[in-house]
Design a protein around this motif. Structure first.
Motif, short mmCIF file in Angstrom:
data_model
loop_
_atom_site.label_atom_id
_atom_site.label_comp_id
_atom_site.label_asym_id
_atom_site.label_seq_id
_atom_site.Cartn_x
_atom_site.Cartn_y
_atom_site.Cartn_z
N ALA A 56 -3.80 8.14 5.93
CA ALA A 56 -3.38 7.48 7.13
C ALA A 56 -3.47 5.92 6.76
CB ALA A 56 -3.96 7.53 8.41
N LEU A 57 -2.25 5.20 6.58
CA LEU A 57 -2.54 3.60 6.41
C LEU A 57 -2.12 2.97 7.50
CD1 LEU A 57 -0.39 3.30 3.20
CD2 LEU A 57 -2.93 3.49 3.38
N HIS A 58 -3.09 2.13 8.08
CA HIS A 58 -3.17 1.34 9.38
C HIS A 58 -2.97 0.02 9.06
CE1 HIS A 58 -3.61 5.16 11.25
NE2 HIS A 58 -4.91 5.23 10.92
N ARG A 59 -2.02 -0.82 9.39
CA ARG A 59 -2.00 -2.24 9.16
C ARG A 59 -3.16 -2.75 9.85
NH1 ARG A 59 2.59 -5.19 7.75
NH2 ARG A 59 3.89 -3.30 8.77
N LEU A 60 -3.73 -3.89 9.23
CA LEU A 60 -5.04 -4.46 10.13
C LEU A 60 -4.38 -5.59 10.77
CD1 LEU A 60 -7.94 -4.64 9.92
CD2 LEU A 60 -8.01 -6.28 8.13
N TRP A 96 4.97 10.73 8.20
CA TRP A 96 5.41 10.31 9.39
C TRP A 96 5.01 8.99 9.49
CZ3 TRP A 96 1.69 10.25 14.13
CH2 TRP A 96 2.62 10.20 15.19
N GLN A 97 6.01 8.35 10.13
CA GLN A 97 5.40 6.71 10.43
C GLN A 97 6.14 6.48 11.90
OE1 GLN A 97 7.22 3.68 8.09
NE2 GLN A 97 6.10 2.06 8.75
N ASN A 106 1.73 1.75 11.02
CA ASN A 106 0.94 3.07 10.68
C ASN A 106 1.98 3.75 9.87
OD1 ASN A 106 -1.37 2.79 12.53
ND2 ASN A 106 0.06 2.20 13.69
N ILE A 107 1.26 4.68 8.96
CA ILE A 107 2.03 5.44 8.10
C ILE A 107 1.18 6.60 7.71
CG2 ILE A 107 2.11 4.33 6.06
CD1 ILE A 107 5.04 5.32 5.55
N TYR A 108 1.79 7.72 7.53
CA TYR A 108 0.91 9.17 7.16
C TYR A 108 1.49 9.60 5.91
CZ TYR A 108 -1.53 8.08 11.78
OH TYR A 108 -1.95 7.85 12.70
N LEU A 109 0.61 9.84 4.77
CA LEU A 109 0.97 10.52 3.69
C LEU A 109 0.15 11.59 3.22
CD1 LEU A 109 0.61 6.88 2.50
CD2 LEU A 109 3.07 8.10 2.03
N SER A 110 0.90 12.38 2.13
CA SER A 110 0.17 13.51 1.89
C SER A 110 0.36 13.90 0.55
CB SER A 110 0.56 14.96 2.71
OG SER A 110 -0.30 15.95 2.49
N SER A 119 0.83 -1.22 0.28
CA SER A 119 -0.09 -0.05 -0.08
C SER A 119 0.81 1.33 -0.05
CB SER A 119 -0.91 -0.02 1.03
OG SER A 119 -1.96 -1.07 0.95
N LEU A 120 1.94 1.27 0.81
CA LEU A 120 3.06 2.24 0.83
C LEU A 120 3.44 2.30 -0.57
CD1 LEU A 120 4.54 4.54 2.34
CD2 LEU A 120 6.03 2.92 3.00
N GLN A 121 3.91 1.59 -0.93
CA GLN A 121 4.47 1.60 -2.51
C GLN A 121 3.44 2.10 -3.46
OE1 GLN A 121 3.93 -0.48 -5.58
NE2 GLN A 121 5.41 0.69 -6.53
N PHE A 122 2.12 1.89 -3.44
CA PHE A 122 1.20 2.32 -4.41
C PHE A 122 1.23 3.94 -4.13
CE2 PHE A 122 -3.09 3.40 -5.31
CZ PHE A 122 -3.30 3.09 -6.53
#
Length: 133
Positions: free
Chosen positions: A48-52, A31-32, A37-41, A17-20
């Motif tokens: 925000a991407l949160h690992r399930l 920020w990670q 968890n990682i935050y993108l803009s 997901s981060l790569q995409f």
């Protein structure tokens, strides 16, 4: 209120997901705080991407249909379609023009979330003006 500019997604594959979102869509890592968890803009928003968690199941109350990125012109939708195809992205709906003059396409991120790239006549020119300031 200044509008909706934040979306948080549970993802089963945080790395893909981060790569995409970073390498294909072009968002920047903000920020990670930890490995899950990682935050993108893209400049004026936050994803925000949160690992399930492995024991979690999204069946049931999850109601997300799709997330969308606003494009400056209808032609940008077609350019993004070509870009996404070149990166092997699964296209759910090829570009089309809607009755209201909007133009959009839909693709799937690596975890199957539906993502829209849309030129929306009431919003796109306004955002283009704001980003030019």
């Amino acid at each position: 209120m200044q509008g909706l500019h934040h979306v948080a997604l549970f993802v089963t594959d945080l790395d893909a997901s981060l790569q995409f979102y970073r390498d294909v869509v072009g968002m920047q890592e903000e920020w990670q705080p930890d490995p899950d968890n990682i935050y993108l803009s893209s400049g004026a928003d936050n994803l925000a991407l949160h690992r399930l968690p492995a024991d979690a199941d999204l069946q049931g109350q999850q109601r997300l249909d799709h997330i969308g990125f606003i494009m400056a012109t209808p032609e940008h939708v077609d350019q993004w379609h070509a870009h996404l195809l070149a990166h092997g992205t699964r296209i759910a709906q090829a570009p089309r023009t809607h009755r209201d003059g909007a133009r959009s396409l839909y693709c799937l991120d690596p975890c199957g979330n539906l993502v829209q790239f849309i030129y929306h006549p009431p919003i796109s020119p306004l955002l283009a003006t704001l980003s030019a300031d």
